[in-house]
Scaffold this active site. Structure first.
Site, PDB file in Angstrom:
ATOM      1  CG  HIS A  93      -1.993   1.078   1.415  1.00 43.03           C
ATOM      2  ND1 HIS A  93      -1.243   2.035   1.003  1.00 43.03           N
ATOM      3  CD2 HIS A  93      -3.135   0.682   0.699  1.00 43.03           C
ATOM      4  CE1 HIS A  93      -2.899   3.037   0.980  1.00 43.03           C
ATOM      5  NE2 HIS A  93      -4.075   2.398   0.738  1.00 43.03           N
ATOM      6  CD  GLU A 142      -5.051   1.730  -3.376  1.00 44.10           C
ATOM      7  OE1 GLU A 142      -6.301   1.789  -2.912  1.00 44.10           O
ATOM      8  OE2 GLU A 142      -4.245   1.634  -2.377  1.00 44.10           O
TER       9      GLU A 142
END
Ligand code: PEP
Length: 216
Positions: A93, A142
């Site tokens: 992430h 993302e």
């Protein structure tokens, strides 16, 4: 199959987790084409997994996994300890890369740890330049400017990025970045985006379920 994954990040205390579960259990209706994944803070993984084990098409995952297998690494969340509890783990992430300085090399080791312990890595990339380690079958794209900003990337742009990544056909491709119940269907109408990794909107079980309903 469509995947709707909720990353709670470092949010919620135990009372709030219990409230989330209570509402979710009341409102959730399983759909055979939609899988939901919930990624609570580590102390709640086992509790959430126990509470939701009878909910069809729902799994619980970890927000991170250590690059170490086991041993004297105080505070680490190892794949060894997650084995049998978490089915999936987010790895890479952008917050882990930025705040905790996780490198591509460490992320590769984390993927190896996860795979060795029956945990499916949900591998996050910021763009086509982030290398994807071998064995990854689940990619979450993302774009940094879309995460937590309320400015989701238009689906057409997401699709262009998918093409640039040249992923093998068996890889699941999901999008993350300010997804909500209003913009979600835009991505599904492309027919090439398999789901979402959702931060803020997953903190509210009703909103999370509404997004999942757009995948039907
Ligand atoms: C995320 O952090 O992975 C994310 C997509 O957050 P948000 O949905 O809040 O933009």
């Amino acid at each position: 199959m469509k995947y709707i994954l909720g990353n709670w990040k470092a949010n919620k205390n135990f009372i709030e987790v219990k409230q989330w579960i209570y509402t979710f259990q009341r409102e959730y209706r399983a759909n055979k084409n939609v899988v939901l994944g919930i990624f609570p803070p580590t102390p709640f993984i086992s509790y959430v997994q126990g509470k939701l084990k009878d909910c069809k098409n729902v799994f619980v995952g970890s927000q991170t996994v250590s690059s170490f297998e086991k041993g004297s690494y105080t505070g680490e969340v190892t794949a060894t300890s997650l084995d049998g509890v978490a089915e999936y783990s987010i790895i890479g992430h952008s917050e882990r890369r930025r705040v905790f300085a996780e490198t591509d090399e460490q992320l590769s080791e984390k993927v190896m740890q996860a795979l060795a312990h029956n945990i499916v890595p949900v591998y996050c990339v910021r763009d086509e330049k982030d290398p994807i380690p071998n064995g990854v079958k689940f990619v979450a794209y993302e774009p940094i400017i879309a995460i937590g900003t309320g400015q989701n990337e238009p689906a057409a742009q997401t699709l262009m990025m998918k093409r640039k990544m040249k992923l093998p056909h068996d890889v699941v491709f999901i999008y993350g970045g300010s997804v909500n119940e209003k913009n979600a269907s835009e991505y599904f109408s492309t027919g090439e985006i398999d789901g979402f990794l959702i931060g803020k909107a997953s903190l509210d079980p009703k909103q999370f379920i509404l997004i999942a309903e757009t995948a039907k």
